[in-house]
Design a protein around this motif. Structure first.
Motif, PDB file in Angstrom:
ATOM      1  N   GLU A 110     -50.273  15.019 -20.493  1.00 53.92           N
ATOM      2  CA  GLU A 110     -51.153  14.234 -21.367  1.00 53.92           C
ATOM      3  C   GLU A 110     -50.595  12.833 -21.581  1.00 53.92           C
ATOM      4  N   ALA A 111     -49.256  12.719 -21.636  1.00 53.13           N
ATOM      5  CA  ALA A 111     -48.627  11.402 -21.803  1.00 53.13           C
ATOM      6  C   ALA A 111     -48.617  10.620 -20.492  1.00 53.13           C
ATOM      7  N   VAL A 112     -48.433  11.313 -19.365  1.00 53.19           N
ATOM      8  CA  VAL A 112     -48.281  10.634 -18.069  1.00 53.19           C
ATOM      9  C   VAL A 112     -49.627  10.197 -17.484  1.00 53.19           C
ATOM     10  N   GLN A 113     -50.564  11.119 -17.398  1.00 53.47           N
ATOM     11  CA  GLN A 113     -51.981  10.847 -17.058  1.00 53.47           C
ATOM     12  C   GLN A 113     -52.296  10.517 -15.600  1.00 53.47           C
ATOM     13  N   SER A 114     -51.335  10.074 -14.799  1.00 60.40           N
ATOM     14  CA  SER A 114     -51.689   9.767 -13.405  1.00 60.40           C
ATOM     15  C   SER A 114     -50.559  10.141 -12.451  1.00 60.40           C
ATOM     16  N   PRO A 115     -50.915  10.568 -11.212  1.00 67.78           N
ATOM     17  CA  PRO A 115     -49.868  10.933 -10.228  1.00 67.78           C
ATOM     18  C   PRO A 115     -48.917   9.789  -9.910  1.00 67.78           C
ATOM     19  N   GLU A 116     -49.427   8.535  -9.857  1.00 66.74           N
ATOM     20  CA  GLU A 116     -48.559   7.393  -9.539  1.00 66.74           C
ATOM     21  C   GLU A 116     -47.546   7.173 -10.649  1.00 66.74           C
ATOM     22  N   ARG A 117     -47.977   7.255 -11.898  1.00 59.86           N
ATOM     23  CA  ARG A 117     -47.038   7.133 -13.018  1.00 59.86           C
ATOM     24  C   ARG A 117     -45.979   8.228 -12.956  1.00 59.86           C
ATOM     25  N   LEU A 118     -46.413   9.436 -12.610  1.00 59.39           N
ATOM     26  CA  LEU A 118     -45.474  10.559 -12.513  1.00 59.39           C
ATOM     27  C   LEU A 118     -44.410  10.279 -11.461  1.00 59.39           C
ATOM     28  N   ARG A 119     -44.843   9.778 -10.316  1.00 58.46           N
ATOM     29  CA  ARG A 119     -43.884   9.476  -9.238  1.00 58.46           C
ATOM     30  C   ARG A 119     -42.902   8.387  -9.672  1.00 58.46           C
ATOM     31  N   LEU A 120     -43.441   7.318 -10.259  1.00 63.96           N
ATOM     32  CA  LEU A 120     -42.583   6.212 -10.713  1.00 63.96           C
ATOM     33  C   LEU A 120     -41.599   6.680 -11.778  1.00 63.96           C
ATOM     34  N   LEU A 121     -42.081   7.503 -12.699  1.00 64.86           N
ATOM     35  CA  LEU A 121     -41.244   7.965 -13.801  1.00 64.86           C
ATOM     36  C   LEU A 121     -40.099   8.843 -13.302  1.00 64.86           C
ATOM     37  N   LEU A 122     -40.382   9.670 -12.293  1.00 66.26           N
ATOM     38  CA  LEU A 122     -39.308  10.508 -11.756  1.00 66.26           C
ATOM     39  C   LEU A 122     -38.196   9.640 -11.164  1.00 66.26           C
ATOM     40  N   VAL A 123     -38.568   8.658 -10.333  1.00 68.76           N
ATOM     41  CA  VAL A 123     -37.539   7.825  -9.683  1.00 68.76           C
ATOM     42  C   VAL A 123     -36.773   7.011 -10.730  1.00 68.76           C
ATOM     43  N   LEU A 124     -37.484   6.448 -11.700  1.00 65.11           N
ATOM     44  CA  LEU A 124     -36.826   5.685 -12.774  1.00 65.11           C
ATOM     45  C   LEU A 124     -35.852   6.571 -13.543  1.00 65.11           C
ATOM     46  N   THR A 125     -36.245   7.800 -13.832  1.00 69.93           N
ATOM     47  CA  THR A 125     -35.377   8.733 -14.566  1.00 69.93           C
ATOM     48  C   THR A 125     -34.122   9.047 -13.770  1.00 69.93           C
ATOM     49  N   VAL A 126     -34.281   9.275 -12.475  1.00 68.11           N
ATOM     50  CA  VAL A 126     -33.133   9.611 -11.613  1.00 68.11           C
ATOM     51  C   VAL A 126     -32.114   8.478 -11.596  1.00 68.11           C
ATOM     52  N   VAL A 127     -32.574   7.231 -11.346  1.00 72.15           N
ATOM     53  CA  VAL A 127     -31.607   6.127 -11.242  1.00 72.15           C
ATOM     54  C   VAL A 127     -31.000   5.809 -12.605  1.00 72.15           C
ATOM     55  N   ASP A 128     -31.760   5.991 -13.678  1.00 74.09           N
ATOM     56  CA  ASP A 128     -31.237   5.746 -15.028  1.00 74.09           C
ATOM     57  C   ASP A 128     -30.093   6.703 -15.330  1.00 74.09           C
ATOM     58  N   ILE A 129     -30.288   7.994 -15.060  1.00 75.57           N
ATOM     59  CA  ILE A 129     -29.232   8.990 -15.347  1.00 75.57           C
ATOM     60  C   ILE A 129     -28.032   8.753 -14.437  1.00 75.57           C
ATOM     61  N   ARG A 130     -28.295   8.550 -13.154  1.00 78.24           N
ATOM     62  CA  ARG A 130     -27.197   8.412 -12.185  1.00 78.24           C
ATOM     63  C   ARG A 130     -26.346   7.169 -12.483  1.00 78.24           C
ATOM     64  N   ALA A 131     -26.984   6.102 -12.997  1.00 82.37           N
ATOM     65  CA  ALA A 131     -26.256   4.847 -13.258  1.00 82.37           C
ATOM     66  C   ALA A 131     -25.462   4.884 -14.560  1.00 82.37           C
ATOM     67  N   VAL A 132     -25.598   5.956 -15.332  1.00 78.24           N
ATOM     68  CA  VAL A 132     -24.837   6.065 -16.592  1.00 78.24           C
ATOM     69  C   VAL A 132     -23.337   6.097 -16.308  1.00 78.24           C
ATOM     70  N   GLY A 133     -22.959   6.786 -15.221  1.00 75.13           N
ATOM     71  CA  GLY A 133     -21.536   6.852 -14.885  1.00 75.13           C
ATOM     72  C   GLY A 133     -21.239   8.065 -14.037  1.00 75.13           C
ATOM     73  N   PRO A 134     -20.017   8.151 -13.498  1.00 78.33           N
ATOM     74  CA  PRO A 134     -19.662   9.280 -12.638  1.00 78.33           C
ATOM     75  C   PRO A 134     -19.690  10.600 -13.407  1.00 78.33           C
ATOM     76  N   GLY A 135     -20.181  11.650 -12.736  1.00 77.21           N
ATOM     77  CA  GLY A 135     -20.154  12.980 -13.335  1.00 77.21           C
ATOM     78  C   GLY A 135     -21.331  13.290 -14.235  1.00 77.21           C
ATOM     79  N   VAL A 136     -22.204  12.296 -14.518  1.00 74.73           N
ATOM     80  CA  VAL A 136     -23.328  12.547 -15.421  1.00 74.73           C
ATOM     81  C   VAL A 136     -24.464  13.246 -14.673  1.00 74.73           C
ATOM     82  N   TRP A 137     -24.720  12.815 -13.440  1.00 78.80           N
ATOM     83  CA  TRP A 137     -25.756  13.461 -12.629  1.00 78.80           C
ATOM     84  C   TRP A 137     -25.198  14.731 -12.019  1.00 78.80           C
ATOM     85  N   ASN A 138     -25.984  15.795 -11.992  1.00 75.78           N
ATOM     86  CA  ASN A 138     -25.562  17.024 -11.306  1.00 75.78           C
ATOM     87  C   ASN A 138     -26.782  17.750 -10.755  1.00 75.78           C
ATOM     88  N   SER A 139     -26.525  18.799  -9.976  1.00 72.92           N
ATOM     89  CA  SER A 139     -27.621  19.492  -9.302  1.00 72.92           C
ATOM     90  C   SER A 139     -28.521  20.236 -10.287  1.00 72.92           C
TER      91      SER A 139
END
Length: 917
Positions: free
Chosen positions: A601-630
């Motif tokens: 309901e918040a996302v509303q479109s497939p393109e937003r969903l795709r963009l949000l996933l990639v943004l979330t991944v790089v945001d978490i990974r850029a926090v620092g070593p060891g923060v991202w995991n499987s």
């Protein structure tokens, strides 16, 4: 460095050497041990008095670091002279010394520069003309014992002149220490001879090799320390942009040009008068911090850890400001200083490069590239982009952006002289330049480059052009977030995130981020995504919700950068909701369909969903070593796929039945059981179980349940490493009863594990099937056989009541010193709207060992049933979410009951001991 010592004011207030020498002369007797004892007492008192005086001066003027560092060196000089005179005059007097019985005492290393903190090593060298005599050995040994008795940490060497020359030639560390050699006491003519031989036989003709070795040593040190000057717990001596980098500049300048002090580097042309002021300002600040740190910790400490940062900020008189605490303002000053050191290093090396240019290749820089055809007025100097004259940027300030765009386009390095000009002229970027379409086009070209935007944006940031062109970004340059989750300053985190986005787009991280890599190739709104990554944290430190404030920045900035109205709206939405996907994936039950519907309901479109996933991944990974995991990758992928299905099929749960049937068919194939046995098992397990668990987990569960039933075992535990999820899957099959989960949580803590997720199911015939993901203290799975068996036996003992788990937990130390530095008030949020079937309880608290056990125990006391638990940790902060019902399977309602539940959880989160069950 005699000049530095002579500039120290009121030296006798620190130590009056004549007075103390007189008191040492008054000691009567001839017994060596007794003489040393009495001398030690006198000298110790003098040392303590001098240190107290220096500390008082620093407290009165807390930013005068070089004065304090010089004061400690002066105090040490006087103590050493007194010890030398006392040893040679009273303990081992020599009436008729021979030519070989001469001895000189030198200060080397940092002490040689006349810079020390309270607990710095006293690095000294004893020099003799030839082979050491018996008298010299006695004197040196006696002096060292006396210095150790005074509590000084002494680093020493004793060499003849020939040894000194030979060893300095073969060992870079010894050569560097001797380079800073300074006469302290003894035979001054011998020191002069040593100094002359060092210059003549060691330094002469070896400048180029020394510079190359020093730069290689520096690069290795940076790599060891994290290779960024923006780590939030920096090492102010060895880290990038710290004191050692300033020292390296001086060593190189001194070695190449034979200068004796930093100001002399101006005469050689290696520094301008303005750069000298910057050098001294940076040095003064870093020494102030280091001296405060030594006094505060009462040890030789050079790492600015979280627990000391607030105290040093207070000692240095930083104050809170709206949206930013005193400690964040202090650390921003630290990082800006480290940046200034980096700028000075670049300029300094450029000058050296020119000096050595005629004699070969330049230092540690990329290979030369062929000259591009169109430089648009810029010049090309030995493989690097530069300006044709000094006022090139003054003539057209838009060139400040154009230079970086050209560097990116042709993959060129920028000449340090041009970088220096850009840093000086960045102030020319005003609103006229910011509104210039050319400037905005150049900036957007760099930001969205398909080559290496991270490197060029970092150069732009180092020159100060980035922050001037995007003033909102300038506000977060060198800004830290005072927590244990974020490893870098906001600007460094942002630039790293852009670099990760570029790497994912180029296919360099396919293995780590298969879904994000696939999505990047399908995106329509590529520009919007790069701008959203740039802006996602741009409003941090403003005293409000940085997501909402950042969206407002996006609405103003994007049109200026040349984005369309649709792109602007999309960027603002992404910035506003950039935390939504991680919050949903890590803190909500993805098997609960209402979670997916609310998210969609918040996302509303497939393109937003795709963009949000990639943004979330790089945001978490850029926090620092060891923060991202499987495990995080798995949760985000699960949420993405579930949301994508709803967006594709509509807001009806049309796929649920088909998904359950597909899972059952897959498990049936994997197990290969007879149809009647499999069908009987299917009937025992509720539909929610099939939705929540993966095929591999269901297969393991069914085998465990079958084996336990066949062996008539009322309790069965299985632990297996699960590399896909980056954790160990622990399955418990037992008769369901209240309090089961808190006992399991306590046992896992005692076994050295931490729970990251828990799914709790009850079969239709009243058995509990709990699947719990566990990691070791380093965020890895338990994968050794003995550790897995220990985990199983610990849970077995706890559930069978063979061990008094409460007593063992009480005996295990709980606090973590670093987390204690952060004031976190526990918060409990109870939501009856987030799920159709469950009450969702979220607890935010300071993380500590056994927190989950305490919270689960509080829920048990409140007579609620836990159906799933979702554990997220952000540095020192834990966010634990439970999906619960009352004992009849209904939501928990009633104001009184909810208030009591909240009270118990707050007490548990705050570390209060609850009454026994």
């Amino acid at each position: 460095m005699a000049v530095r010592l002579e500039s120290l004011s009121n030296r006798r207030a620190i130590i009056d050497r004549r007075d103390i020498a007189g008191r040492l002369d008054e000691i009567e007797g001839k017994d060596t041990a007794a003489l040393r004892r009495e001398a030690t007492a006198i000298l110790k008192a003098a040392l303590e008095h001098g240190r107290a005086e220096i500390a008082a001066r620093l407290a009165a003027a807390p930013t005068r670091g070089t004065d304090a560092a010089t004061g400690y060196a002066f105090l040490t000089d006087q103590i050493l002279r007194l010890v030398f005179d006392f040893t040679t005059g009273r303990l081992y007097p020599l009436n008729n010394p021979t030519a070989g019985e001469r001895l000189t005492l030198m200060a080397v290393g940092g002490y040689g520069r006349a810079e020390m903190a309270l607990h710095s090593d006293v690095d000294i060298a004893f020099l003799t003309p030839w082979k050491q005599t018996g008298w010299a050995e006695q004197v040196i040994e006696s002096m060292l014992y006396l210095l150790w008795d005074l509590g000084l940490k002494v680093g020493h060497s004793s060499r003849s002149l020939d040894d000194m020359v030979r060893m300095a030639k073969s060992d870079l560390t010894i050569r560097t220490a001797m380079l800073e050699g300074r006469f302290v006491w003894g035979d001054e003519a011998l020191y002069d001879e040593a100094s002359a031989r060092f210059d003549r036989e060691v330094v002469a003709g070896t400048a180029r090799a020394f510079v190359a070795e020093k730069l290689a040593e520096r690069d290795e040190r940076h790599r060891r320390m994290g290779d960024s000057r923006y780590v939030v717990e920096p090492n102010l001596k060895e880290g990038k942009g710290g004191l050692r980098d300033l020292h390296t500049l001086f060593w190189i300048g001194k070695y190449v040009n034979r200068v004796r002090s930093v100001p002399e580097l101006v005469d050689t042309g290696l520094l301008t008068p303005d750069e000298l002021r910057q050098f001294q300002k940076a040095e003064n600040f870093l020494w102030a911090v280091r001296c405060h740190l030594h006094i505060l910790t009462n040890r030789a400490e050079d790492r600015l850890t979280f627990d000391v940062q607030p105290d040093i900020a207070r000692r240095m008189r930083y104050a809170d400001r709206p949206g930013r605490s005193a400690v964040e303002r202090f650390m921003q000053h630290y990082f800006l200083t480290a940046k200034r050191v980096g700028d000075l290093t670049g300029v300094f090396l450029a000058h050296l490069d020119e000096e050595f240019a005629a004699r070969g290749r330049r230092f540690a820089l990329p290979r030369l590239r062929r000259k591009p055809r169109k430089l648009e007025g810029f010049a090309f100097d030995r493989g690097r982009l530069t300006t044709p004259h000094d006022d090139f940027f003054v003539q057209d300030p838009v060139r400040l952006l154009q230079m970086f765009a050209l560097a990116d386009k042709y993959e060129l390095e920028i000449h340090p002289v041009a970088m220096r000009q850009a840093g000086r002229d960045a102030r020319l970027i005003d609103n006229r330049v910011r509104r210039d379409p050319r400037a905005n086009a150049y900036f957007l070209d760099v930001l969205t480059s398909r080559r290496n935007p991270e490197t060029v944006l970092r150069w732009m940031n180092e020159a100060g052009v980035f922050g001037r062109f995007v003033p909102d970004f300038g506000r977060v340059v060198a800004q830290m977030q005072f927590d244990m989750y974020h490893h870098f300053t906001v600007d460094e985190h942002t630039i790293r995130a852009i670099g990760l986005l570029s790497a994912i787009e180029k296919g360099e991280l396919d293995e780590d981020h298969p879904l994000a890599s696939l999505i990047m190739r399908q995106l329509v709104s590529r520009r919007a995504l790069y701008v959203a990554v740039l802006l996602h944290d741009i409003a941090k430190g403003r005293g409000g919700d940085h997501s909402e404030l950042g969206a407002e920045v996006a609405l103003k900035l994007c049109p200026r950068l040349g984005l369309t109205a649709a792109e602007t709206e999309l960027v603002a939405w992404l910035v506003r909701w950039h935390l939504l996907m991680s919050a949903t994936a890590f803190k909500r039950d993805l098997a609960d369909f209402k979670t997916i519907l609310d998210f969609v309901e918040a996302v509303q479109s497939p393109e937003r969903l795709r963009l949000l996933l990639v943004l979330t991944v790089v945001d978490i990974r850029a926090v620092g070593p060891g923060v991202w995991n499987s495990w995080k990758r798995q949760l985000l992928s699960d949420l993405y796929e579930a949301a994508e299905e709803v967006l594709r099929l509509g807001h009806k749960q049309r796929g649920r039945k088909e998904r359950v049937e597909a899972k059952q068919a897959a498990v049936r194939d994997r197990l290969g059981w007879p149809a009647d046995r499999f069908d009987a098992m299917v009937k025992r397990l509720p539909e929610a179980y099939w939705v929540a668990e993966g095929v591999d987990v269901i297969e393991r569960n069914m085998r465990l349940i079958h084996d336990a039933d066949a062996g008539d075992r009322p309790l069965s535990i299985g632990a297996v490493a699960d590399p896909e999820r980056g954790a160990t899957l622990v399955t418990i099959y037992a008769a369901d009863h209240p309090g089961l989960f808190y006992r399991i949580a306590g046992a896992i803590h005692l076994a050295g594990g931490s729970i990251i997720d828990a799914r709790i199911h009850t079969t239709r015939d009243g058995m509990a099937v709990d699947n719990i993901l566990v990691q070791d203290p380093f965020g890895r799975p338990f994968d050794e056989e003995d550790r897995l068996r220990r985990l199983e036996s610990m849970i077995d003992d706890a559930l069978a009541n063979r061990s008094r788990i409460a007593d063992r937990l009480a005996a295990k130390p709980l606090p973590r010193a670093r987390a204690e530095a952060f004031p976190i008030e526990p918060v409990v949020l109870i939501d009856n709207r987030a799920s159709n079937r469950y009450t969702v309880v979220e607890i935010n608290a300071r993380d500590r060992p056994a927190l989950l056990n305490a919270l689960a125990h509080a829920l048990f006391q409140s007579k609620v049933t836990i159906h799933s638990a979702h554990i997220a940790t952000y540095g020192e902060r834990a966010v634990d979410v439970f999906y619960v019902t009352d004992l009849t399977g209904d939501k928990v309602t009633g104001a009184t009951r909810l208030k009591a539940l909240e009270r118990r959880l707050l007490e548990a989160a705050g570390g209060e001991v609850l009454e026994p069950a």
